[in-house]
Design a protein around this motif. Structure first.
Motif, mmCIF file in Angstrom:
data_model
loop_
_atom_site.group_PDB
_atom_site.id
_atom_site.type_symbol
_atom_site.label_atom_id
_atom_site.label_comp_id
_atom_site.label_asym_id
_atom_site.label_seq_id
_atom_site.Cartn_x
_atom_site.Cartn_y
_atom_site.Cartn_z
ATOM 1 N N PHE A 159 9.063 30.754 17.512
ATOM 2 C CA PHE A 159 10.114 31.773 17.470
ATOM 3 C C PHE A 159 10.021 32.581 16.180
ATOM 4 N N ARG A 160 9.812 31.912 15.057
ATOM 5 C CA ARG A 160 9.728 32.624 13.775
ATOM 6 C C ARG A 160 8.521 33.564 13.750
ATOM 7 N N ALA A 161 7.370 33.101 14.272
ATOM 8 C CA ALA A 161 6.168 33.933 14.288
ATOM 9 C C ALA A 161 6.356 35.161 15.171
ATOM 10 N N HIS A 162 7.222 35.045 16.184
ATOM 11 C CA HIS A 162 7.475 36.161 17.097
ATOM 12 C C HIS A 162 8.742 36.929 16.728
ATOM 13 N N LYS A 163 9.266 36.629 15.528
ATOM 14 C CA LYS A 163 10.443 37.325 14.998
ATOM 15 C C LYS A 163 11.658 37.172 15.907
ATOM 16 N N PRO A 187 21.382 10.634 18.151
ATOM 17 C CA PRO A 187 20.401 11.005 17.117
ATOM 18 C C PRO A 187 20.719 12.356 16.493
ATOM 19 N N ILE A 188 20.053 12.649 15.388
ATOM 20 C CA ILE A 188 20.201 13.955 14.731
ATOM 21 C C ILE A 188 18.991 14.810 15.094
ATOM 22 N N ILE A 189 19.251 15.908 15.759
ATOM 23 C CA ILE A 189 18.213 16.880 16.103
ATOM 24 C C ILE A 189 18.478 18.133 15.276
ATOM 25 N N TYR A 190 17.441 18.690 14.673
ATOM 26 C CA TYR A 190 17.673 19.813 13.775
ATOM 27 C C TYR A 190 16.651 20.929 13.971
ATOM 28 N N ILE A 191 17.099 22.114 13.614
ATOM 29 C CA ILE A 191 16.205 23.272 13.528
ATOM 30 C C ILE A 191 15.495 23.191 12.186
ATOM 31 N N ASN A 192 14.181 23.161 12.208
ATOM 32 C CA ASN A 192 13.386 22.996 10.993
ATOM 33 C C ASN A 192 12.764 24.341 10.618
ATOM 34 N N ASN A 193 13.269 24.938 9.555
ATOM 35 C CA ASN A 193 12.771 26.245 9.109
ATOM 36 C C ASN A 193 11.705 26.141 8.023
ATOM 37 N N ASN A 194 11.203 24.934 7.797
ATOM 38 C CA ASN A 194 10.111 24.770 6.837
ATOM 39 C C ASN A 194 8.785 25.187 7.472
ATOM 40 N N ASP A 195 7.903 25.720 6.654
ATOM 41 C CA ASP A 195 6.580 26.094 7.149
ATOM 42 C C ASP A 195 5.765 24.850 7.476
ATOM 43 N N VAL A 196 4.878 24.973 8.442
ATOM 44 C CA VAL A 196 4.014 23.856 8.821
ATOM 45 C C VAL A 196 3.101 23.499 7.664
ATOM 46 N N ALA A 198 3.940 22.560 4.760
ATOM 47 C CA ALA A 198 4.609 22.696 3.461
ATOM 48 C C ALA A 198 5.584 21.541 3.253
ATOM 49 N N ARG A 199 6.025 21.390 2.021
ATOM 50 C CA ARG A 199 7.004 20.359 1.704
ATOM 51 C C ARG A 199 8.319 20.669 2.418
ATOM 52 N N HIS A 200 8.894 19.638 3.018
ATOM 53 C CA HIS A 200 10.124 19.840 3.770
ATOM 54 C C HIS A 200 11.331 19.892 2.839
ATOM 55 N N GLU A 201 11.931 21.067 2.751
ATOM 56 C CA GLU A 201 13.142 21.243 1.967
ATOM 57 C C GLU A 201 14.350 20.926 2.857
ATOM 58 N N GLN A 202 15.253 20.102 2.339
ATOM 59 C CA GLN A 202 16.408 19.667 3.121
ATOM 60 C C GLN A 202 17.294 20.846 3.504
ATOM 61 N N ASN A 203 17.336 21.871 2.668
ATOM 62 C CA ASN A 203 18.181 23.034 2.952
ATOM 63 C C ASN A 203 17.714 23.798 4.187
ATOM 64 N N ASN A 204 16.438 23.606 4.556
ATOM 65 C CA ASN A 204 15.898 24.312 5.718
ATOM 66 C C ASN A 204 16.014 23.502 7.007
ATOM 67 N N LEU A 205 16.679 22.349 6.942
ATOM 68 C CA LEU A 205 16.914 21.536 8.133
ATOM 69 C C LEU A 205 18.366 21.734 8.573
ATOM 70 N N ILE A 206 18.548 22.330 9.734
ATOM 71 C CA ILE A 206 19.892 22.649 10.221
ATOM 72 C C ILE A 206 20.186 21.813 11.463
ATOM 73 N N PRO A 207 21.069 20.804 11.354
ATOM 74 C CA PRO A 207 21.398 19.984 12.526
ATOM 75 C C PRO A 207 22.066 20.823 13.618
ATOM 76 N N ILE A 208 21.742 20.513 14.858
ATOM 77 C CA ILE A 208 22.387 21.181 15.981
ATOM 78 C C ILE A 208 23.386 20.224 16.629
ATOM 79 N N SER A 209 24.340 20.763 17.339
ATOM 80 C CA SER A 209 25.446 19.965 17.870
ATOM 81 C C SER A 209 25.001 19.098 19.034
ATOM 82 N N ASN A 210 25.481 17.848 18.997
ATOM 83 C CA ASN A 210 25.334 16.961 20.147
ATOM 84 C C ASN A 210 26.593 17.091 20.992
ATOM 85 N N ILE A 211 26.425 17.448 22.255
ATOM 86 C CA ILE A 211 27.560 17.601 23.157
ATOM 87 C C ILE A 211 27.736 16.313 23.944
#
Length: 287
Positions: A159-163, A187-196, A198-211
């Motif tokens: 998605f990021r590569a395709h803007k 479980p915790i599922i998150y959107i990971n905005n870190n580059d492949v 690269a070091r994983h920055e916690q600020n770039n991990l956004i948990p999504i809601s479990n319904i």
């Protein structure tokens, strides 16, 4: 040419197909005592953010020649827009992104733009234009969670590569499981905005809601259907019956003031349209 996972804007395909695919996947997994994670992606203004340069590369890749590519470039270029408000117009600005909505070619171009999404990860993918559902199952919740997060990272990179941008507050997931322990400790599922790589920055991990059943709305709305963690569609049926009851009230109140043709038009607009848009696939046994 199109991925078998794409059901939108295609002949002999409808919203029922991805829903049946979901029911079949979940029922097969639960019969094996497995757990299922389903992610429902929400893209921000997907049709309006299509990058023309990327689109032209994809058109060339599927076999369009120089003349055809020039035609599509002409079709998408030099489009302008303005805002009219309070009797005044803003200056014209050129549209540099997106495909024309309301056109015949717009949906086709978007399908080509997103066509290779199912190839980027091992998650089962169901698409209806930009509505995306991702599925995975396994016997161990922890291993399944790690697998889903790793593969979802690849989808997010696509998605990021395709803007294209995921909406973190509207992207949600469901856990289907016969295990009470698993459901009570999701479980915790998150959107990971870190580059492949690269070091994983916690600020770039956004948990999504479990319904789940404790959520304010205990279901995810996907293609007009409310899907709950037990896949019995009780919440959807409740919402549907309330809508139909309201429509019946208005029809009953107005029947003495309208002609037969007007009453018929009222029925099709308020009642029939709601009913036919709520095709519920076969449900699982109530658990």
């Amino acid at each position: 040419m199109f991925s078998k996972s794409q059901y939108g804007f295609r002949k002999n395909h409808s919203t029922v197909h991805p829903l049946v695919h979901l029911v079949n996947t979940v029922s097969t997994a639960l019969n094996k005592k497995h757990h299922v994670l389903a992610i429902f992606c929400d893209l921000r203004k997907a049709f309006d953010t299509v990058d023309h340069k990327i689109l032209f590369k994809k058109l060339k890749k599927i076999g369009l020649g120089r003349v055809e590519l020039a035609w599509f470039q002409s079709y998408l270029s030099e489009r302008k827009q303005f805002v009219f408000f309070n009797g005044k117009c803003s200056p014209l600005l050129e549209i540099l992104l997106g495909v024309p909505q309301g056109s015949i070619l717009g949906p086709l171009l978007f399908l080509i733009y997103i066509n290779d999404l199912p190839l980027v990860s091992s998650l089962l993918c169901s698409l209806f234009a930009d509505d995306t559902m991702l599925l995975a199952s396994g016997p161990d919740v922890i291993e399944l969670t790690n697998f889903v997060n790793a593969e979802f990272h690849k989808v997010n990179q696509f998605f990021r590569a395709h803007k294209l941008a995921l909406h973190p507050n509207k992207t949600q997931y469901l856990l289907f499981s016969s295990s009470l322990v698993a459901r009570e400790n999701p479980p915790i599922i998150y959107i990971n905005n870190n580059d492949v790589g690269a070091r994983h920055e916690q600020n770039n991990l956004i948990p999504i809601s479990n319904i789940n059943s404790a959520s304010e709305v205990p279901a995810v709305k996907f293609l007009g259907i409310y899907i709950d963690p037990f896949l019995n569609f009780k919440y959807h049926i409740e919402k549907l019956t309330k809508k139909l009851a309201t429509a019946l009230f208005f029809m009953r109140s107005a029947k003495n003031f309208l002609t037969p043709n007007a009453r018929k038009a009222m029925y099709y607009s308020l009642f029939h349209s709601v009913l036919i848009c709520s095709n519920i696939p076969p449900t699982l046994p109530t658990r």
